[in-house]
Each structure stands twice: as structure tokens, then as C-alpha cells.
Design an enzyme around this catalytic site. Structure first.
Site, PDB file in Angstrom:
ATOM      1  N   GLU A 199      -9.865  54.627  26.709  1.00 63.45           N
ATOM      2  CA  GLU A 199      -9.312  53.349  26.356  1.00 63.45           C
ATOM      3  C   GLU A 199     -10.372  52.368  25.865  1.00 63.45           C
ATOM      4  O   GLU A 199     -10.212  51.701  24.844  1.00 63.45           O
ATOM      5  CB  GLU A 199      -8.682  52.783  27.612  1.00 63.45           C
ATOM      6  CG  GLU A 199      -7.841  51.621  27.354  1.00 63.45           C
ATOM      7  CD  GLU A 199      -7.087  51.339  28.600  1.00 63.45           C
ATOM      8  OE1 GLU A 199      -5.917  51.006  28.480  1.00 63.45           O
ATOM      9  OE2 GLU A 199      -7.683  51.476  29.666  1.00 63.45           O
ATOM     10  N   ASP A 235       3.223  57.893  34.393  1.00 64.62           N
ATOM     11  CA  ASP A 235       3.929  58.829  35.294  1.00 64.62           C
ATOM     12  C   ASP A 235       4.849  58.045  36.228  1.00 64.62           C
ATOM     13  O   ASP A 235       4.829  56.821  36.248  1.00 64.62           O
ATOM     14  CB  ASP A 235       2.918  59.653  36.116  1.00 64.62           C
ATOM     15  CG  ASP A 235       2.026  58.765  36.964  1.00 64.62           C
ATOM     16  OD1 ASP A 235       1.008  58.273  36.455  1.00 64.62           O
ATOM     17  OD2 ASP A 235       2.371  58.535  38.140  1.00 64.62           O
TER      18      ASP A 235
END
Ligand code: ADE
Length: 230
Positions: A11, A198
Site C-alpha cells: 500500500e 475478509d
């Protein structure tokens, strides 16, 4: 100047790729990349995982760089059925779910002798991020709610249910509330931006890496737009 803390290499790398005039300083083994993005000066750093890394990293941003705000981006596990993989959660506030002084009579999550239970995020940063997210990620949902942090990767249905019942959180991760606490102590505004990778119940399995990559794409896009409009 804004400080941006990313939990993971991937990221921070994406954001760094777009920066100009970058200089690097290393403190506590963390590389702080200072430079310009969309005409704005900022400092981007990968803190490493967990609350201690995140807390140390935040303090360095304040002490060495004098940041005026801290934004934490990363991925998180969803705690609500309607928050899907790829969606974004912006912190209304943040709580450390693994803080337990219930033996003293404090509720779960309360840091003993601190004058607040949760650490509230900056309204201004929430509004800006929400607007930017709706513009650059129109295909996903953006939520504003409580972020729960702990030094635990949650992948168990019962633990997830306990978090939901005890704290009413929207997502769970491992750094946000530590950054929030450091921001609170230093009187600096903060925001946690998390893309859902998730469902925090062990169901992601082999798809986790793909979900994570997609989630990171959304949060990086949002961040770039946000910086441009600061
Ligand atoms: N980061 C991404 N998913 C997570 C989970 N399920 N628990 C803690 N941190 C996370």
C-alpha cells in the site's frame, strides 16, 4: 503536513510511486518518505503490524515531522453482514478490543485511568473521505463506524460475535486504535480508512490475497483524491 501510515508495504509502495521530491529519514527502523503528492506535502510510512508499531510510528510523525493530521489506511475484517469485501469503513471512533482491565471493574476496551473510552476521529476528515470515496469508488459502499483494534488477527466466528456484542464495531484490524490514542494524546486529528479484505470469520481462505489486493486499490484511490482536496 499530513502523515499517512500504511500497515503494509504494498500500500505504501503505491502511494510512494506517485510522490515527487522524496527524501527518506529512518527512525525506529521505519522509513519515513517525505515529499509532494498532488501539490501537497506529506510523509508516508509503513509502520509494521500491531498496536505498538503503530503507536511508536504516530509519535515519530508528531515529534519529528510536526504533522497536522494522521491518516491510517489498510485492510480490515468486516464485523457486519452488509459490509462486503472491497467496501470501505471510515472510523467514527476507535477502541482497543484487547484492552482488558475488567478485574478493576472497567469495561472491556477501557484503558484504565484514561478520560475517554473510545478515540473520536476528525469530523472534517470523515466528511472529506466520504465525499472522495463516493466520487472515486462509486461501485462500492462506504460506511462510517467504530473501528476495533487488537493484536489479534480475527478469524473465528465466536470471537467475531463477541466483538460485535461487546463493542458494536464495524470492522477489526490491528493498528487503528493505537494511532487514534497517540493522536488523542498529542491533540492531532486522525482518521482510519480501512478497506474490507475478509469477514473476520475464517471464511476467506485462499481468496484472501486477491481480496486484499482489490481492497488496497480502493483505499489508495481514495487517499490520492483526499490529498488533492485537502
Ligand atoms: N486485517 C485484515 N483482516 C483482519 C482480521 N480479520 N483481523 C485483524 N486484522 C485484520
Amino acid at each position: 503536513m499530513l502523515g499517512i501510515i500504511g500497515a503494509m508495504d504494498e500500500e505504501v509502495l503505491k502511494i510512494k510511486e506517485h510522490m515527487e521530491q522524496v527524501t527518506v529519514e529512518t527512525y525506529a527502523g521505519m522509513e519515513f518518505h517525505r515529499g509532494m503528492l498532488n501539490g501537497k506535502e506529506l510523509v508516508v510510512v509503513r509502520s509494521g503490524i500491531g498496536k505498538v508499531n503503530a503507536g511508536i510510528c504516530s509519535q515519530i510523525l508528531v515529534d519529528k515531522f510536526g504533522v497536522e493530521g494522521i491518516v491510517n489506511t489498510g485492510v480490515a475484517g468486516s464485523l457486519k453482514n452488509e459490509i462486503n469485501i472491497g467496501d470501505i469503513v471510515l472510523s467514527s471512533d476507535a477502541v482497543q478490543h484487547d484492552m482488558d482491565a475488567t478485574g478493576f471493574g472497567d469495561p472491556h476496551g477501557q484503558i484504565p485511568r484514561m478520560d475517554t473510552f473510545s478515540f473520536k476521529a476528525s469530523e472534517k476528515l470523515i466528511e472529506l473521505a466520504k465525499e472522495c470515496c463516493e466520487r472515486v469508488n462509486p461501485d462500492i459502499q462506504v460506511f462510517v463506524g467504530r473501528v476495533l483494534s487488537g493484536d489479534q488477527f480475527i478469524s473465528d466466528k465466536e470471537k467475531k460475535q463477541w466483538l460485535v456484542d461487546t463493542f458494536g464495531g464495524y470492522c477489526t484490524e490491528m493498528e487503528g486504535a493505537a494511532i487514534a490514542q497517540a493522536a488523542y494524546l498529542n491533540k492531532v486529528p486522525y482518521l482510519v480508512i480501512r478497506a474490507i479484505s475478509d469477514k473476520a470469520d475464517g471464511s476467506a481462505g485462499m481468496d484472501y490475497a486477491a481480496f486484499e489486493a482489490k481492497a488496497i486499490e480502493h483505499s489508495v484511490k481514495l487517499l490520492m483524491e483526499m490529498v488533492a482536496r485537502l
